[in-house]
Design an enzyme around this catalytic site. Structure first.
Site, PDB file in Angstrom:
ATOM      1  N   TYR A  47       0.317  -5.683  -1.251  1.00 54.29           N
ATOM      2  CA  TYR A  47      -0.637  -5.761  -2.364  1.00 54.29           C
ATOM      3  C   TYR A  47      -2.067  -5.467  -1.908  1.00 54.29           C
ATOM      4  O   TYR A  47      -2.898  -5.049  -2.712  1.00 54.29           O
ATOM      5  CB  TYR A  47      -0.502  -7.098  -3.095  1.00 54.29           C
ATOM      6  N   HIS A  56       3.131 -13.852  -5.314  1.00 50.95           N
ATOM      7  CA  HIS A  56       3.939 -12.929  -4.518  1.00 50.95           C
ATOM      8  C   HIS A  56       4.186 -13.446  -3.104  1.00 50.95           C
ATOM      9  O   HIS A  56       4.737 -12.735  -2.262  1.00 50.95           O
ATOM     10  CB  HIS A  56       3.283 -11.548  -4.475  1.00 50.95           C
TER      11      HIS A  56
END
Lengths: 739, 739
Positions: free
Chosen positions: A253, A412
């Site tokens: 990310y 996440h």
């Protein structure tokens, strides 16, 4: 270096804020000869020429289909979703082609496309496939609308000053003002988050503000919807990265976040250079880019937390990022990355990258051992990266160890405190599963995260970490996990004995876990040797499981097993255990054993010793997987049942040894068996003493004082020998060990 | 081209046969300028220079250890075995280095080594680790002794004329005459076989004969121990290869056999050019070399029969072979192979390869579709290779289908009549397991063939072939299997519709099996499409299993399964079935289904239809494998229970479709789902009609008449349409199929 202003067209029409006008003249004034020659951001250098050709092929194919702007209907992966994605890329790229080639057809295409959006936009409300409160208008998620705007506004900038007043007004008002209003006001909850979704939104709105000369829009983007500075782009640069430029969700990310950060920063720099955005917070944005690259091996990102494993430096976000950063820094190591990528972007900075690469200015990227703190203030744990061993042709060391001592990293994040990974010889040897997801593959739940991402990929037992009582860290509760992190106790990148040590006492109630990973170089052994010391302390009785997920084919092990060869049972019922097939089990009364596997022509032996009896499970992922969603990968799990009490807990000392080679072409095999004959471990007054005996005779002690003061002296008496050293850890050759 | 004589030194001393002397003068006379300049077989071309450097490094390291000639003791992989292997390479290479550099130290080293062997040899008897009647003296197997001689005699030739008479006599008598006597007389059973082990033996003895001027030795090597010509090297060239240069054991052993064939042939050519050995049997030896290369994909040999899968063109046998063949032919495609190998040999022909490669003379190797007959007369079945699709940068087509319709191929053959394999996009898609063996890895039974080679790797169910009643072909009896082979019925490499068809009625008593594989190109579908038609006929009731071993991760399938997610059973008890885990089972009343998997960014759908209900097993190899000797690979098995009677038997029609792409970097997925909506199959008066319906509308029929006459007209009425064509098979677009 100052680049020509991307949004220069914006400055030719009304309502331009003073700062933007100032930027224009400054940008123009700073042109040197080489830039003047490429005022459209062009060059004939091969990398750029190839990019131009690739882009033309894409845009011409899109133009061949005509302008197709469907009424929004489908969720991710569906037709209207994919068409609007293609459209924003086409607007962005066609604008670039018009700027570079001057060919009117590209301008006309962007104009027609945007007029079609001007027809569509006023008709839009909630997206029909909206799934939650973060819904978009063109797309089912507001994030995608923001991505649309970030790209489309750049393409618009390239043609805006060529439009009639009427067209310009329509597109300004019915597309871009509406899109900016939707993102920054109707979707204010997203806009004001400290989150990468908000970075995309503020980037889109801010760049639109610069283009339309809408100072308030820019201000909202930079400072948040209330212009207080508690939210917005600037605050995001302060809170989303650690002081080392590490982004808490992890490399996958971090890569995704870089694009809006760097593209918007680039626009700020051109329009308001006095903000010195690239110097902001000690140059955090450029630092973040370099840190992203450091979080990779042979081009692939470390796949910890939710991550698609095939993401590499060859990704659109980094083509933009590398070019912009090179424009700012002229760092020749960034050219090395561009060369690896084989791609660049159609802007001045991309042209510069291509020219300088062609001129042979690239230098190897300085991959290094480093400690990356987590959290905005750098006090929420860390990721330690130890690099060692001979470098490959690109200058990257062969062996990399990652100790994941960082914070949870939001939704996440995985429940893998103190987990580790190892790369060697081009491969991931001690592995991280990454995410259970087949991105964009319709048959696999439309490409979304799979149920097994929760049940397996995030679970503690799916990682190389300690699992207590068959439950995940923090009971698998992400909100709870977000409030705690390990303490990094020690880090050393000293050649010959690199070290990382960390502990956490919050992953399980009443259990404190300390893990120390050392990379010593021993004479007579090939690099890398990894020593892994795990010590759990608890007043209560517990079951401690230490899994190691490795890559390769089992060659041999030195213990007796009970094998499940004709019916294969499952290890447990929950917390990831339900996904583990048991191939074989063993009971080791001495708590000692070794397992050897081969991968890609190299052998690896994992040798372990505990402070009491061990159970061993040789297993494989893939049980309870009715949809074939999981990869099937081998693991060994060490299990210690231990009492509580004053010295309660468990210790595991293990050693990972890369050895030998198998060369199928030459039919030559070297050192296929471990070069170590014994490993033992004792704790003497809080000091860990790991003794490694080589088959060739020599004995070495790796002594760990756990005291970071480099000058404190330590000594231990071992079998009559006095071992003395200073500092956290040392490698000591025992006398008389030679045969 | 005539090369300078390798064994020229031999001609300077007594007892030279007339033929050898003739060869010297002829060889010398034919030197052209370029060869005269490199009379030591040297050049500065990069490939050669690198080889010289690599060889020097090896020999100097060996010299650093001194001359070490241990008394034989260990079996394969053990210390004395490996040391004697190193020694013969060192003798061979040091001789070359002396010839090229003139440096006396290399000569002295070879001399000392051979004198040490002269001390050892007279003391040798049966090898202590002898395992059977084919035992050697230096090594446990006579084969290794032959390999020793083939290499050592070449090194000796390079220094022999520099020795004192006394040294020369000792080495001649106590090493080489003894070695030749051992191989050709004491081990006459091996020497007179028609087998590659005998090729090594005759090559060693024959080359020794040339060097020592021992005409009888040469004669025995060429014509067999009784000099009748019923055995020996020449007969081997006639019986071991088919007229197409295919060696019946398969590519892996074909590669191994090439070295003694070509090296000895090279010596024959120099010493007795009037034998025209390279023209013998229509140039069979050079043909065999080219055929070996044709039996590869992206450099790796097709792994059928016993084969180590990582064997590629980059192997010592082929460095020698390519150089010798290039010396004979100057075929620029051989330079392409040398370039791929990045290696050559330190002889004149190697120097020539390096020079011509450096001069840019290489041309792509003409990889092609071809039918390779098996058996000395070419009438024992065949291997069909169909190549199609866009070529890669090296000119090799992307898609290769192999139909294994060949003979058993002796003890290393597998029970896989009519099996097939498919490569696409750089990968093996429909796979062959190869051998269950970890070559030279001590922990895996000393690197020998593993028990699972018999129980799994050779079994029929481990291959992509039809299995009747859960037994292997020929009941798994290799002696029986060697007496039968399929009949190749048809082969066509016509672009757009390549075909191979074969049948066998001896694999199972009372069962005749015909398999036809077609590679059509259909408009609207990407290449390759593979149609697989299997028809078994029998008067009796049988169970027919058709396994497909594929590479990749399952994406989806279109049938309901019963999944074994929490306990995994095994498919059977014997004949390989005991090694198959059952992941899921299905019952398909309509006998129709499709399975999609992904490999390396590409999707593959296997779609099948049978003439009645089907059972389906989704399985994986690796059950009943207590030593972790097997790789774990997925498979789908179709099961048809069928009655006997006049039209008894079973038919399977299937289609393998490569489609779409997954690009992780660009986050772009195309056509992840099959582009085909239906497959059906019927037999009308002996003609197979396969109908493929695309999701986009069009329908195509692949019609197979099974009549090889290209001019015979066929027609079939299908749903009112009359389909007419000539020849074996045709692709016909049905009218009205478009949507």
């Amino acid at each position: 270096m100052k680049l020509p202003i991307l949004l220069a067209a914006a400055t030719l029409v009304g309502g331009v804020p003073q700062t933007a006008l100032a930027a224009v003249s400054q940008g123009a004034a700073s042109h040197d000869a080489s830039e003047a020659a490429s005022s459209t951001g062009s060059t004939n250098a091969p990398l750029f020429a190839a990019e131009l050709e690739r882009t033309q092929a894409f845009v011409e194919a899109m133009m061949g289909d005509g302008v197709v702007v469907p009424v929004p209907r489908d969720p991710g992966g569906g037709y209207t979703h994919e068409q609007h994605k293609r459209n924003f890329r086409a607007i962005y790229n066609a604008g670039q082609l018009f700027r570079i080639t001057g060919d009117q057809k590209y301008r006309d295409y962007v104009r027609e496309m945007l007029l079609a959006y001007a027809d569509l936009y006023p008709t839009l409300g909630d997206h029909p496939a909206k799934a939650n409160q973060y819904s978009g208008q063109i797309f089912w998620q507001v994030l995608n609308d923001a991505m649309w705007l970030v790209h489309a506004v750049q393409g618009y900038a390239d043609i805006r000053d060529t439009l009639s007043d009427a067209d310009r007004q329509r597109i300004d008002d019915d597309v871009f003002r509406r899109a900016a209003h939707f993102l920054s006001q109707e979707s204010v909850a997203t806009f004001d988050r400290i989150h990468t979704h908000a970075t995309w939104a503020t980037a889109g709105v801010g760049m639109t503000g610069y283009l339309l000369g809408a100072a308030a829009m820019v201000e909202r983007a930079l400072l948040g919807s209330d212009k207080s500075g508690q939210a917005g782009f600037l605050r995001q640069t302060e809170l989303l990265f650690s002081p080392n430029g590490y982004y808490t969700e992890g490399p996958y990310y971090q890569r995704f976040a870089l694009l809006p950060f760097l593209v918007f920063a680039d626009a700020i720099e051109r329009n308001e250079p006095e903000r010195a955005i690239f110097e902001h917070r000690d140059g955090i944005l450029l630092k973040a880019l370099r840190t992203t690259v450091q979080l990779s091996y042979r081009g692939y990102f470390f796949p910890f937390n939710d991550a698609i494993r095939d993401k590499s430096l060859r990704t659109a976000e980094l083509y933009e990022g590398v070019a912009i950063a090179y424009g700012q820094t002229r760092d020749p190591a960034l050219l090395w990355i561009a060369d690896f990528q084989g791609r660049t972007v159609l802007r001045d900075s991309g042209a510069l990258v291509a020219q300088d690469l062609d001129a042979g200015l690239a230098q190897p990227f300085p991959f290094a051992s480093l400690l990356l703190s987590d959290g905005p203030d750098g006090d929420q744990g860390a990721v330690a990266v130890l690099r060692q061993g001979s470098a490959n042709a690109e200058g990257e060391p062969a062996t990399v160890l990652i100790a994941k001592n960082s914070a949870q990293g939001m939704g996440h994040g995985h429940f893998d405190k103190l987990a580790w990974q190892l790369y060697d010889n081009g491969n991931e040897i001690v592995r991280d599963y990454g995410a259970a997801r087949f991105l964009n593959i319709e048959a696999k739940r439309g490409g979304r995260y799979l149920p097994e991402n929760e049940t397996w990929a995030k679970s503690s037992v799916a990682h190389n970490t300690l699992v207590v009582d068959e439950t995940s860290h923090f009971g698998g509760d992400a909100d709870l996990a977000d409030q705690f992190w390990p303490t990094q106790l020690h880090f050393s990148d000293a050649p010959g004995l690199q070290v990382t040590s960390a502990e956490i006492d919050s992953a399980y109630p009443g259990v404190s876990i300390r893990r120390t990973l050392l990379m010593p170089t021993l004479p007579g052994l090939e690099a890398p040797l990894v020593i892994d010391l795990v010590r759990a302390s608890s007043d209560d009785a517990h079951q401690y499981d230490l899994p190691l997920h490795f890559s390769g084919h089992i060659m041999e092990y030195d213990f007796e097993t009970r094998n499940n060869v004709a019916a294969r049972p499952v290890l447990g019922n929950d917390n990831g255990y339900q996904h583990i097939w048991i191939d074989a089990e063993a009971t080791l009364d001495e708590g000692k054993g070794a397992l050897t596997w081969i991968l890609d022509g190299r052998f690896y032996t994992y040798r372990f010793v505990s402070d009491g009896p061990l159970g061993v499970v040789l297993g494989e992922s893939g049980a309870n997987d009715p949809d074939f969603n999981l990869r099937r990968e081998p693991m060994i799990l060490l299990r210690a049942q231990r009492d509580g009490g004053r010295d309660g807990g468990a210790s595991f000392a293990s050693l990972l040894e890369a050895h030998g080679s198998y060369d199928g072409a030459a039919e030559q095999t070297l050192d296929s068996r471990s070069l170590v004959s014994d490993l033992d471990h004792q704790q003497i007054e809080g000091i860990d003493i790991i003794r490694v005996t080589l088959k060739s005779g020599p004995q070495f002690v790796i002594a760990v004082s756990h005291n970071s003061d480099p000058d404190t002296q330590h000594s231990v008496t071992l079998g009559g020998d006095v071992l003395a050293w200073t500092g956290f850890a040392a490698v000591i050759a025992l006398p008389g060990g030679e045969n």
